[in-house]
Enzyme design. Structure first.
Site, PDB file in Angstrom:
ATOM      1  N   ASP A 189     -19.698 -44.024  -1.821  1.00  0.00           N
ATOM      2  CA  ASP A 189     -20.887 -43.782  -2.660  1.00  0.00           C
ATOM      3  C   ASP A 189     -20.530 -44.022  -4.120  1.00  0.00           C
ATOM      4  O   ASP A 189     -20.128 -43.111  -4.814  1.00  0.00           O
ATOM      5  CB  ASP A 189     -21.379 -42.356  -2.416  1.00  0.00           C
TER       6      ASP A 189
ATOM      7  N   GLU B  15     -26.740 -48.292  -1.640  1.00  0.00           N
ATOM      8  CA  GLU B  15     -26.218 -46.964  -1.308  1.00  0.00           C
ATOM      9  C   GLU B  15     -25.582 -47.008   0.088  1.00  0.00           C
ATOM     10  O   GLU B  15     -25.912 -47.873   0.895  1.00  0.00           O
ATOM     11  CB  GLU B  15     -27.374 -45.947  -1.302  1.00  0.00           C
TER      12      GLU B  15
ATOM     13  N   ASP C 277     -21.696 -44.580 -11.427  1.00  0.00           N
ATOM     14  CA  ASP C 277     -21.021 -43.277 -11.542  1.00  0.00           C
ATOM     15  C   ASP C 277     -20.627 -42.718 -10.173  1.00  0.00           C
ATOM     16  O   ASP C 277     -21.071 -43.200  -9.124  1.00  0.00           O
ATOM     17  CB  ASP C 277     -21.913 -42.271 -12.287  1.00  0.00           C
TER      18      ASP C 277
ATOM     19  N   HIS D 150     -19.476 -38.029  -1.364  1.00  0.00           N
ATOM     20  CA  HIS D 150     -19.235 -36.774  -2.095  1.00  0.00           C
ATOM     21  C   HIS D 150     -18.136 -35.924  -1.463  1.00  0.00           C
ATOM     22  O   HIS D 150     -17.961 -34.773  -1.843  1.00  0.00           O
ATOM     23  CB  HIS D 150     -20.519 -35.928  -2.221  1.00  0.00           C
TER      24      HIS D 150
ATOM     25  N   GLU E 157     -26.488 -41.532 -11.863  1.00  0.00           N
ATOM     26  CA  GLU E 157     -27.341 -41.344 -10.674  1.00  0.00           C
ATOM     27  C   GLU E 157     -27.058 -40.011  -9.998  1.00  0.00           C
ATOM     28  O   GLU E 157     -27.924 -39.454  -9.342  1.00  0.00           O
ATOM     29  CB  GLU E 157     -27.120 -42.488  -9.679  1.00  0.00           C
ATOM     30  N   GLU E 158     -25.816 -39.531 -10.157  1.00  0.00           N
ATOM     31  CA  GLU E 158     -25.404 -38.342  -9.393  1.00  0.00           C
ATOM     32  C   GLU E 158     -25.761 -37.039 -10.101  1.00  0.00           C
ATOM     33  O   GLU E 158     -25.387 -35.968  -9.646  1.00  0.00           O
ATOM     34  CB  GLU E 158     -23.888 -38.387  -9.121  1.00  0.00           C
TER      35      GLU E 158
ATOM     36  N   HIS F 207     -25.390 -47.847  -8.498  1.00  0.00           N
ATOM     37  CA  HIS F 207     -24.996 -46.998  -9.618  1.00  0.00           C
ATOM     38  C   HIS F 207     -23.492 -47.095  -9.860  1.00  0.00           C
ATOM     39  O   HIS F 207     -22.713 -47.386  -8.946  1.00  0.00           O
ATOM     40  CB  HIS F 207     -25.491 -45.558  -9.452  1.00  0.00           C
TER      41      HIS F 207
HETATM   42 ZN   LIG Z   1     -25.061 -42.844  -4.421  1.00  0.00          ZN
END
Ligand SMILES: [Zn+2]
Length: 359
Positions: free
Chosen positions: A98, A157, A74, A331, A128-129, A72
């Site tokens: 991530d 990932e 984003d 995150h 995706e998030e 992803h």
């Molecule tokens: Zn991710």
């Protein structure tokens, strides 16, 4: 507009840095998608398409099998961690773990591997998030589902260089007791629903959760009360008590089997399903997946948490996670990636796709 120079595209570490330095918090992926699309279009061996801010590229070499590599574009919102900075072997910044280090590997392979041993479909997708409805792969599955067809999929990932396969399912139910409401001063005229809930809690406390090994990956189930409600007033014998119960189940059970298990466990009580999501089998018995795991050379582990792997598993495509980032740092404001892990991941994936032994 951001532009990815050939020298950057030729180096997975430089490419990670360049992608991290294009801000792409969910729903703001136009600039990074433009840069990725332009880079892919510079490679004559790829056919490239775009749906919204999801860019895909395919080889069509007539190979008997096709694999998907997906990352992803984003990130979660910035937290004073943009742009990147590098300190020795460590690159810091939003998205380093991530998963722009993983996405960079997919882009690096797409451009640099004109003749992979399998045909490859690469996805660079948005959103995706955030809500599943906006996830770029959800949109692809609606607009052009055939694009997802493959024999095997790798999501890049963060896994810190391990194979993380499959995922657990999750179901939440309400288990309720009923009684008879009465004045607390004449409680013998009623029946206390909160007292009756004691038996539900006793069954939970006595429950022995399974640990299941599938294709060498351990999935440890968990059954927990996550909420309890009851009571009317201090002078009333309550007539209802509800216990919220969450069950994390191994992917050898489907959602229906997980629900049936809970209904059996709480026989005699009213059980209502609140929400449920399927798990995904690791699929490591599939030949291509086996070969991939052998190339990584470390024992695969079960994935804790949901990823788009479950989407491919639901389509019957074995899929796993493999990426350089540390999932424990995803995150977080102090998100970072080890440059050695990017280089190791690049070597593994490139040897796998080129069908060469690891150097
Ligand atoms: Zn991710």
């Amino acid at each position: 507009m951001a532009h990815l120079e050939p020298a950057v595209l030729a180096d997975p570490v430089e490419l990670t840095r360049a992608l991290v330095d294009i801000q792409s918090v969910s729903a703001n992926e136009a600039e990074i998608a433009d840069a990725v699309e332009a880079a892919l279009r510079s490679a004559p061996h790829l056919s490239v398409g775009r749906i919204g801010n999801t860019v895909y590229a395919r080889t069509d070499l007539g190979r008997p099998q096709r694999v998907v590599l997906a990352g992803h574009l984003d990130t979660v919102p910035l937290a004073d961690n943009f742009p990147s900075r590098t300190d020795g072997d460590v690159m810091w910044g939003c998205g380093t773990s991530d998963m722009k280090s993983g996405t960079a590997l997919a882009l690096w392979l797409a451009i640099g591997q004109p003749e992979p041993r399998y045909d490859v479909t690469y996805f660079f997708y948005d959103c995706e998030e955030i809500e599943a409805e906006r996830n770029g792969l959800t949109i692809v599955s609606r607009v052009d589902p055939d694009l997802l067809a493959a024999d095997f999929a790798v999501l890049l990932e963060p896994t810190y260089g391990l194979v993380e396969a499959g995922c657990q399912g999750s179901i939440t139910v309400q288990v309720a007791t009923t009684g008879v409401r009465a004045h607390a001063a004449r409680s013998w005229l009623g029946e206390n629903a909160i007292h009756s809930a004691g038996e539900i809690l006793a069954r939970l406390a006595a429950y022995e959760a399974r640990s299941v090994t599938i294709d060498g990956c351990d999935y440890r189930e968990g059954l927990n009360a996550v909420g309890i409600r009851g009571g009317v007033a201090s002078n009333v014998v309550p007539d209802v008590c509800v216990v919220d119960v969450n069950f994390r189940f191994a992917p050898d059970r489907d959602e229906a089997a997980a629900e049936a298990h809970l209904r059996e466990l709480f026989a005699g009580y009213a059980v209502t399903v609140v929400d449920s999501a399927p798990g995904a089998l690791p699929g490591l018995d599939h030949a291509v997946a086996k070969e991939f795991a052998a190339m990584v050379g470390q024992p695969p582990v079960g994935k804790l948490g949901w990823t788009d792997v479950a989407r491919f598993a639901a389509l019957g495509i074995p899929a796993l996670n493999f990426g350089p980032g540390d999932p424990n740092l995803a995150h977080k404001p102090e998100e970072r990636v080890e440059i050695t892990k990017i280089r190791d991941g690049a070597q593994t994936l490139s040897a796998w796709l080129a069908n060469q032994p690891l150097a």
